[in-house]
Scaffold this motif. Sequence first.
Motif, PDB file in Angstrom:
ATOM      1  N   LEU A   1       1.012  -1.327   0.150  1.00 45.30           N
ATOM      2  CA  LEU A   1      -0.216  -0.060  -0.407  1.00 45.30           C
ATOM      3  C   LEU A   1       1.149   0.875  -0.241  1.00 45.30           C
ATOM      4  O   LEU A   1       0.349   1.770  -1.043  1.00 45.30           O
ATOM      5  CB  LEU A   1      -1.192   0.261   1.629  1.00 45.30           C
ATOM      6  CG  LEU A   1      -2.318  -0.397   0.926  1.00 45.30           C
ATOM      7  CD1 LEU A   1      -2.729  -0.781   2.125  1.00 45.30           C
ATOM      8  CD2 LEU A   1      -3.297   0.457   0.233  1.00 45.30           C
ATOM      9  N   GLU A   2       1.860   1.458   0.905  1.00 49.58           N
ATOM     10  CA  GLU A   2       2.444   2.360   1.292  1.00 49.58           C
ATOM     11  C   GLU A   2       3.612   2.377  -0.546  1.00 49.58           C
ATOM     12  O   GLU A   2       3.567   3.807  -0.600  1.00 49.58           O
ATOM     13  CB  GLU A   2       3.572   2.868   1.974  1.00 49.58           C
ATOM     14  CG  GLU A   2       3.175   2.454   3.607  1.00 49.58           C
ATOM     15  CD  GLU A   2       3.603   2.359   4.527  1.00 49.58           C
ATOM     16  OE1 GLU A   2       3.996   2.784   5.893  1.00 49.58           O
ATOM     17  OE2 GLU A   2       5.232   1.060   4.812  1.00 49.58           O
ATOM     18  N   SER A   3       4.423   1.095  -0.945  1.00 52.34           N
ATOM     19  CA  SER A   3       4.804   1.784  -2.768  1.00 52.34           C
ATOM     20  C   SER A   3       3.769   2.355  -3.503  1.00 52.34           C
ATOM     21  O   SER A   3       4.156   3.469  -4.763  1.00 52.34           O
ATOM     22  CB  SER A   3       5.137   0.535  -2.757  1.00 52.34           C
ATOM     23  OG  SER A   3       3.790  -0.391  -3.465  1.00 52.34           O
ATOM     24  N   GLY A   4       2.195   2.194  -2.870  1.00 59.43           N
ATOM     25  CA  GLY A   4       1.526   2.842  -3.965  1.00 59.43           C
ATOM     26  C   GLY A   4       1.365   1.799  -5.412  1.00 59.43           C
ATOM     27  O   GLY A   4       1.059   3.214  -6.252  1.00 59.43           O
ATOM     28  N   ASP A   5       2.108   1.029  -5.886  1.00 61.49           N
ATOM     29  CA  ASP A   5       2.053   0.750  -6.733  1.00 61.49           C
ATOM     30  C   ASP A   5       0.600   0.209  -7.031  1.00 61.49           C
ATOM     31  O   ASP A   5       0.513  -0.034  -8.451  1.00 61.49           O
ATOM     32  CB  ASP A   5       3.159  -0.366  -7.686  1.00 61.49           C
ATOM     33  CG  ASP A   5       4.707   0.243  -6.835  1.00 61.49           C
ATOM     34  OD1 ASP A   5       4.505   1.145  -6.883  1.00 61.49           O
ATOM     35  OD2 ASP A   5       6.216  -0.454  -6.772  1.00 61.49           O
TER      36      ASP A   5
ATOM     37  N   LEU B   1      -5.977   1.511  -7.993  1.00 62.71           N
ATOM     38  CA  LEU B   1      -6.676   1.818  -6.384  1.00 62.71           C
ATOM     39  C   LEU B   1      -7.548   0.809  -6.551  1.00 62.71           C
ATOM     40  O   LEU B   1      -7.890   0.282  -5.166  1.00 62.71           O
ATOM     41  CB  LEU B   1      -7.557   3.015  -7.466  1.00 62.71           C
ATOM     42  CG  LEU B   1      -8.058   3.773  -6.215  1.00 62.71           C
ATOM     43  CD1 LEU B   1      -7.690   4.406  -4.788  1.00 62.71           C
ATOM     44  CD2 LEU B   1      -9.438   4.428  -6.639  1.00 62.71           C
TER      45      LEU B   1
ATOM     46  N   SER C   1      -5.958  -2.420  -4.172  1.00 67.13           N
ATOM     47  CA  SER C   1      -5.395  -1.141  -3.142  1.00 67.13           C
ATOM     48  C   SER C   1      -6.855  -1.188  -1.853  1.00 67.13           C
ATOM     49  O   SER C   1      -6.478  -1.828  -0.936  1.00 67.13           O
ATOM     50  CB  SER C   1      -4.560   0.222  -3.274  1.00 67.13           C
ATOM     51  OG  SER C   1      -5.894   1.032  -3.456  1.00 67.13           O
TER      52      SER C   1
ATOM     53  N   ALA D   1      -1.311   4.516   4.258  1.00 68.24           N
ATOM     54  CA  ALA D   1      -0.718   4.373   3.799  1.00 68.24           C
ATOM     55  C   ALA D   1      -2.621   4.390   2.920  1.00 68.24           C
ATOM     56  O   ALA D   1      -1.817   4.878   1.908  1.00 68.24           O
ATOM     57  CB  ALA D   1      -0.527   3.142   3.746  1.00 68.24           C
ATOM     58  N   GLN D   2      -3.460   4.027   3.483  1.00 64.41           N
ATOM     59  CA  GLN D   2      -5.073   4.168   2.943  1.00 64.41           C
ATOM     60  C   GLN D   2      -5.145   5.185   2.359  1.00 64.41           C
ATOM     61  O   GLN D   2      -5.616   5.594   1.454  1.00 64.41           O
ATOM     62  CB  GLN D   2      -5.744   2.887   3.061  1.00 64.41           C
ATOM     63  CG  GLN D   2      -7.245   2.984   2.603  1.00 64.41           C
ATOM     64  CD  GLN D   2      -7.316   2.108   0.820  1.00 64.41           C
ATOM     65  OE1 GLN D   2      -5.630   2.042   0.668  1.00 64.41           O
ATOM     66  NE2 GLN D   2      -7.744   2.298   0.620  1.00 64.41           N
TER      67      GLN D   2
ATOM     68  N   ALA E   1      -3.052   7.611   2.614  1.00 60.44           N
ATOM     69  CA  ALA E   1      -2.425   8.388   1.589  1.00 60.44           C
ATOM     70  C   ALA E   1      -2.595   8.076   0.016  1.00 60.44           C
ATOM     71  O   ALA E   1      -3.139   8.684  -1.463  1.00 60.44           O
ATOM     72  CB  ALA E   1      -0.679   7.796   1.193  1.00 60.44           C
ATOM     73  N   ARG E   2      -3.331   6.498   0.097  1.00 63.25           N
ATOM     74  CA  ARG E   2      -3.194   5.652  -1.299  1.00 63.25           C
ATOM     75  C   ARG E   2      -4.624   7.007  -2.046  1.00 63.25           C
ATOM     76  O   ARG E   2      -4.570   6.747  -3.277  1.00 63.25           O
ATOM     77  CB  ARG E   2      -3.675   4.691  -1.675  1.00 63.25           C
ATOM     78  CG  ARG E   2      -4.074   4.016  -2.385  1.00 63.25           C
ATOM     79  CD  ARG E   2      -2.552   4.210  -3.698  1.00 63.25           C
ATOM     80  NE  ARG E   2      -2.303   2.886  -3.983  1.00 63.25           N
ATOM     81  CZ  ARG E   2      -3.751   3.624  -5.945  1.00 63.25           C
ATOM     82  NH1 ARG E   2      -4.070   5.315  -5.627  1.00 63.25           N
ATOM     83  NH2 ARG E   2      -3.558   2.873  -6.722  1.00 63.25           N
TER      84      ARG E   2
ATOM     85  N   ASP F   1      -4.091  10.276  -3.467  1.00 59.33           N
ATOM     86  CA  ASP F   1      -3.196  10.070  -4.626  1.00 59.33           C
ATOM     87  C   ASP F   1      -4.849   9.977  -5.941  1.00 59.33           C
ATOM     88  O   ASP F   1      -3.885  10.971  -6.631  1.00 59.33           O
ATOM     89  CB  ASP F   1      -2.027   9.036  -4.283  1.00 59.33           C
ATOM     90  CG  ASP F   1      -1.212   8.970  -5.514  1.00 59.33           C
ATOM     91  OD1 ASP F   1      -0.698  10.012  -6.011  1.00 59.33           O
ATOM     92  OD2 ASP F   1      -1.078   7.894  -5.932  1.00 59.33           O
TER      93      ASP F   1
END
Lengths: 79, 381
Positions: free
Chosen positions: A25-29, A32, A35, B287-288, B290-291, B294
Motif C-alpha cells: 500500500l505504501e509503495s502505491g504500485d 486503486l 489497494s 497508507a490507505q 495517502a493512496r 493520491d
Amino acid sequence: MTKRDVEKVSFEAALQELQALVAKLESGDETLEDSLKSFERGVALVRVCEQRLSAAEVRVSQLENGPDGPVESSLEPDA
Amino acid sequence: MSQLPEVTASDVIGVSDLVALLRETFEDAFSDLWVEGEVGSLHRSRPGHLYFDLKDEAAQLRCAMFRGAASRLEFELEDGMRIRVHAKVDLYPERGSLQLIVSRVQAAGEGALRLAFERLKARLAEEGLFDPAHKQAIPEEPRRIGLVTSLQGAAVHDFLRALKVRQADADVLAVDARVQGEEAWREIVRGLHLLDAQPEVDVIVLTRGGGSLEDLWTFNREEVVRCLFELQTPVISAIGHEVDFVLTDAVADMRAPTPTAAAALVAPDGAALHQRLLALGERLQRAQHARLRDARQRLAVLRVGLAQPARAFRAQLNTLSAKLNALSPLAVMGRGFSIASRESDGQVLQSATDVSVGDEVGIRLLRGRLRTAVVAVQESE
C-alpha cells in the motif's frame, strides 16, 4: 482469501502478511481497486490478531500414564 | 630342625573348609561397605560383567560388578577415575583370592564425573548425535507445548510464570518426572516418549533448575541423550543456570540457558506483538489515506486534461461555424438577393432562356417564397 482463511492462519503468518500488505500500500504500485482490497484484508487481519491477543492465556494440563493409556487432567498454574 | 608337636588328624581341616569358613566370616563382617579408591585394570566381560582394581597408594583389591549392577551405572567407569563403591567382601574359592562384589558406584568428587562427561560427550559427538544437521526447527507458535520436569520443582514455576509475564497464548501439557536421583532418567525418558506420541504437541521442553554436576547428572546419561536424539518432536533442553552445560543441551534441537529463557523460545511476547500490531494497523490506515488522496489528485488532473481538448475543439467549431455562416446562401439573401428556380423540376435559374413565357418560377426570398409565372423572356440586358 475469505474471512475464514484469516481466522485459520497463524498469528505470525497474519502479522507477516499484514506487513507485506502495508508495504504494498505504501509503495502505491497497486491499482486503486487492488489497494482497496488490500486495505480491507489488512483491516480484517488487524481485527483477528487483536482478538487473539486479547484472548491469550496460559492453559496447563498434566499428562499421566493411566491403565488405559495416557490421561490428561487440568492443572492450575501457580502464578 | 626343631621338634614339632604331634599333629593329630582331628586338628587338620581341608582347604575348602577353611575357605568356606573365611568366606562366611568375611561376608558377615564386611557385607555393607562403602570403599573409596581409584579404578585400574578395568575390563568388561562378554556377558556384561565389569572387573577392575580399586586401589590407593599402598594397596589394591580386585572388584567384580555383575551385569545387573553394571547396567545401573550412572556413568561409565574409566581407569584412573576416583570412585566410591558400595560392596561386600567375597572370597573367590577357586583362587582363594579376596574380591569386592560391587553393587553401586558413586563418583568421588567432581573429577570422576567431569571425566565421564568428557568421554561420553566425545563418544556421542563421534557418533554424530550433536550434529547440527539433525536439528529440527522450533515452531514459532506451537499448538501445544510438552513439558517434562518435576512438578514440585522451581523450574516449572519459572517456566509458567515467564509465559504469563509474556502474555503468551500457550497450551502446556506437563509430565511430572523426577529430575535427580537414580530413577530420574527412566521417568524422564518415559515422559519424553509420552509427549512425543501426542500429535498435538509440537515442541517439548525438558527443564530443571540449577544444581551441582552430580545433581544434573541425569541429563548427562546416555539413555536420556539418546532418547532426545530419537524424538520426532523438536525439543528444547533448559537445564540449570546459564553456566551449566549438560549433554541434553548438546543433543536437543535448541538449548535454553534457563527455564525462563525456554518460555521465551516457545511463546512469542504478547506485549511486543501487540505493539507491532498497533504500529502496522496505523501504517495501514495512513497508507490507505495517502493512496486515496493520491487517487483523488490524479482524478483532478485527469479532469483538467479532459477539459483541455474540448475547449480547443469548441474554438475550432466556432471558426468553422463562422465560415459556414459566411458561405451560407441565407447570408447572401440577407443582403437582398433571392434565388429563382424552375418550378417544374426545381432547377436554379442562371439564364433567362432557362424558362419560357408561361413557365412557373419559384422565388426564394430571405423570408418566404413566391410562385410566379413568366410573362416575358429578355435574353440580355
